[in-house]
Design an enzyme around this catalytic site. Sequence first.
Site, PDB file in Angstrom:
ATOM      1  N   GLY A  75      42.630  28.290  19.785  1.00 54.01           N
ATOM      2  CA  GLY A  75      42.383  27.680  21.071  1.00 54.01           C
ATOM      3  C   GLY A  75      42.147  26.558  21.473  1.00 54.01           C
ATOM      4  N   LYS A  88      40.555  28.670  40.865  1.00 51.14           N
ATOM      5  CA  LYS A  88      41.806  28.714  40.386  1.00 51.14           C
ATOM      6  C   LYS A  88      42.558  29.600  41.036  1.00 51.14           C
ATOM      7  CE  LYS A  88      41.383  27.507  35.252  1.00 51.14           C
ATOM      8  NZ  LYS A  88      41.446  28.528  34.017  1.00 51.14           N
ATOM      9  N   GLY A  99      44.238  41.238  26.289  1.00 48.65           N
ATOM     10  CA  GLY A  99      44.154  41.113  27.632  1.00 48.65           C
ATOM     11  C   GLY A  99      45.019  40.589  28.580  1.00 48.65           C
ATOM     12  N   ALA A 100      44.073  40.983  30.083  1.00 48.24           N
ATOM     13  CA  ALA A 100      45.132  40.656  30.831  1.00 48.24           C
ATOM     14  C   ALA A 100      44.335  39.708  31.862  1.00 48.24           C
ATOM     15  CB  ALA A 100      45.235  42.047  31.653  1.00 48.24           C
ATOM     16  N   GLU A 133      56.810  25.787  39.305  1.00 46.78           N
ATOM     17  CA  GLU A 133      57.400  27.471  38.881  1.00 46.78           C
ATOM     18  C   GLU A 133      55.703  28.685  38.611  1.00 46.78           C
ATOM     19  OE1 GLU A 133      60.490  27.826  36.139  1.00 46.78           O
ATOM     20  OE2 GLU A 133      61.191  29.464  37.144  1.00 46.78           O
ATOM     21  N   ASN A 177      45.282  46.362  26.537  1.00 42.59           N
ATOM     22  CA  ASN A 177      44.230  45.632  27.700  1.00 42.59           C
ATOM     23  C   ASN A 177      43.213  47.310  27.920  1.00 42.59           C
ATOM     24  OD1 ASN A 177      42.623  43.707  29.068  1.00 42.59           O
ATOM     25  ND2 ASN A 177      42.881  44.805  31.027  1.00 42.59           N
ATOM     26  N   ARG A 178      41.864  47.013  28.197  1.00 38.27           N
ATOM     27  CA  ARG A 178      40.558  47.694  28.777  1.00 38.27           C
ATOM     28  C   ARG A 178      40.604  48.501  29.823  1.00 38.27           C
ATOM     29  NH1 ARG A 178      34.974  45.365  27.496  1.00 38.27           N
ATOM     30  NH2 ARG A 178      35.418  44.278  29.380  1.00 38.27           N
ATOM     31  N   ASP A 220      47.547  25.645  31.588  1.00 41.52           N
ATOM     32  CA  ASP A 220      47.548  26.446  30.800  1.00 41.52           C
ATOM     33  C   ASP A 220      47.520  27.447  29.841  1.00 41.52           C
ATOM     34  OD1 ASP A 220      44.242  25.882  31.116  1.00 41.52           O
ATOM     35  OD2 ASP A 220      44.049  28.146  32.472  1.00 41.52           O
TER      36      ASP A 220
HETATM   37  P1  NDP Z   1      38.620  36.811  32.529  1.00 45.07           P
HETATM   38  O1  NDP Z   1      37.663  37.018  32.567  1.00 45.07           O
HETATM   39  O2  NDP Z   1      39.688  36.488  32.999  1.00 45.07           O
HETATM   40  O3  NDP Z   1      38.906  37.829  31.453  1.00 45.07           O
HETATM   41  C1  NDP Z   1      38.787  38.713  30.213  1.00 45.07           C
HETATM   42  C2  NDP Z   1      39.817  38.978  29.611  1.00 45.07           C
HETATM   43  O4  NDP Z   1      39.047  39.409  28.375  1.00 45.07           O
HETATM   44  C3  NDP Z   1      40.197  40.677  30.206  1.00 45.07           C
HETATM   45  O5  NDP Z   1      41.544  40.601  29.889  1.00 45.07           O
HETATM   46  C4  NDP Z   1      38.651  41.355  29.835  1.00 45.07           C
HETATM   47  O6  NDP Z   1      39.221  42.850  29.572  1.00 45.07           O
HETATM   48  C5  NDP Z   1      38.860  41.210  28.273  1.00 45.07           C
HETATM   49  N1  NDP Z   1      37.366  41.831  27.531  1.00 45.07           N
HETATM   50  C6  NDP Z   1      36.305  40.903  27.435  1.00 45.07           C
HETATM   51  N2  NDP Z   1      35.701  41.194  26.599  1.00 45.07           N
HETATM   52  C7  NDP Z   1      36.325  42.274  26.148  1.00 45.07           C
HETATM   53  C8  NDP Z   1      36.295  43.064  25.444  1.00 45.07           C
HETATM   54  N3  NDP Z   1      34.460  43.615  24.433  1.00 45.07           N
HETATM   55  N4  NDP Z   1      36.656  44.159  25.062  1.00 45.07           N
HETATM   56  C9  NDP Z   1      37.895  44.028  25.502  1.00 45.07           C
HETATM   57  N5  NDP Z   1      38.307  43.458  26.125  1.00 45.07           N
HETATM   58  C10 NDP Z   1      37.348  42.518  27.016  1.00 45.07           C
HETATM   59  O7  NDP Z   1      38.406  35.521  31.161  1.00 45.07           O
HETATM   60  P2  NDP Z   1      39.762  34.360  31.338  1.00 45.07           P
HETATM   61  O8  NDP Z   1      41.367  34.943  31.261  1.00 45.07           O
HETATM   62  O9  NDP Z   1      39.986  33.424  31.705  1.00 45.07           O
HETATM   63  O10 NDP Z   1      39.469  34.020  29.944  1.00 45.07           O
HETATM   64  C11 NDP Z   1      39.357  34.145  28.462  1.00 45.07           C
HETATM   65  C12 NDP Z   1      39.068  33.439  27.722  1.00 45.07           C
HETATM   66  O11 NDP Z   1      39.886  32.649  27.214  1.00 45.07           O
HETATM   67  C13 NDP Z   1      37.300  32.300  27.676  1.00 45.07           C
HETATM   68  O12 NDP Z   1      36.773  32.961  26.410  1.00 45.07           O
HETATM   69  C14 NDP Z   1      38.275  30.822  27.833  1.00 45.07           C
HETATM   70  O13 NDP Z   1      37.302  30.576  27.301  1.00 45.07           O
HETATM   71  C15 NDP Z   1      39.117  31.053  26.770  1.00 45.07           C
HETATM   72  N6  NDP Z   1      40.114  30.542  27.524  1.00 45.07           N
HETATM   73  C16 NDP Z   1      40.480  29.653  26.176  1.00 45.07           C
HETATM   74  C17 NDP Z   1      41.684  28.181  26.890  1.00 45.07           C
HETATM   75  C18 NDP Z   1      42.292  27.260  25.474  1.00 45.07           C
HETATM   76  O14 NDP Z   1      42.771  25.911  26.385  1.00 45.07           O
HETATM   77  N7  NDP Z   1      42.171  27.108  24.718  1.00 45.07           N
HETATM   78  C19 NDP Z   1      42.140  28.255  27.936  1.00 45.07           C
HETATM   79  C20 NDP Z   1      41.688  29.390  29.694  1.00 45.07           C
HETATM   80  C21 NDP Z   1      40.935  29.800  29.013  1.00 45.07           C
HETATM   81  P3  NDP Z   1      39.464  43.790  30.883  1.00 45.07           P
HETATM   82  O15 NDP Z   1      40.615  43.084  32.008  1.00 45.07           O
HETATM   83  O16 NDP Z   1      39.337  45.379  30.453  1.00 45.07           O
HETATM   84  O17 NDP Z   1      38.064  43.810  31.846  1.00 45.07           O
END
Ligand code: NDP
Length: 283
Positions: free
Chosen positions: A248, A72, A131-132, A84, A155-156, A108
Amino acid sequence: MAAKNFLHELVGSMSQGAAGNPTVAMIEAAFRHHGLHWRYVNIEVTPADLADSVRGARAMGFRGFNCSMPHKVAVIRHLDGLGESAGIMGAVNCVVRRGDKLIGENTDGKGFLKSLESVTNPKGKSVVLFGAGGAARAIAVELGLAGVKRITVVNRDEARGGELVKLLREKLKLDAELVIWCGDYSIPAGTDFVINGTSIGLYDSEARLALDVNSLKPGMVVADVIFSPPRTRLIREAESRGCTALDGLGMIVNQGVVSIQYWTGVNPEPTVMRKAVEEALGD
Ligand code: NDP
């Protein structure tokens, strides 16, 4: 002399390890429903082959393609420009051929916004976003562009959360703050939208967000990015407390709707796409 022998216009998905990609079923169902002579193909691309793959798609006249992780961000330097929101967040999941240029968009966040706008107007609203990562970032930027009043990122990881808040403040002049997530978070009174943008709940319907569910109040919109399973624990808790719940699947279907609009100019039927993705996921 070179010949172009495609029977169909081509779009595709450049991904790595995305087995059983439900997007293929969803996009192809829309093409069939609308009688479009287009094909959407899933292509396994390693990071080392990304540059050649984009060059190939360009040379073969692809009308565009999606790209998923890990491409990405890396894909940007192979494109001719950015839309944008893709420019603000620095990530592209949808490439669109416009004239002889390949332009990177991010659908997205736009898909999330479209799903949200089916139940409410985001302008002036207060948001809590868990989340971030990539999904949360896309959602936050699109909500900022749509005129929300305030975003609290929970966020964690401090560095990742801080980076998103900095982006929202500096590039969108948004009222944004970071809360480091430890223990159950209580949603502040006055919050309009609560969004799970983390991967918690993916393939686990009992996975629990560290959240005081008693702080979810009727009138709040609660949305989850998790599409498999769509009825996450958060969605069930939200419904039982009288909140409006958005799963979702709405986001994934609507990001597909926006992608098809970009590629073909046709406004596809989302119910056909949702049915196809549900079947592909076995829900
Ligand atoms: P990333 O790996 O980029 O980010 C994951 C995020 O989840 C981080 O902020 C992470 O926190 C947090 N996280 C994960 N596990 C935990 C936990 N146990 N406790 C607290 N925080 C946690 O993933 P993406 O953002 O790309 O994707 C996230 C989800 O979104 C996926 O499941 C994906 O399938 C879904 N998704 C859905 C879409 C849709 O169209 N419905 C489109 C795109 C994604 P930290 O920063 O603290 O590690």
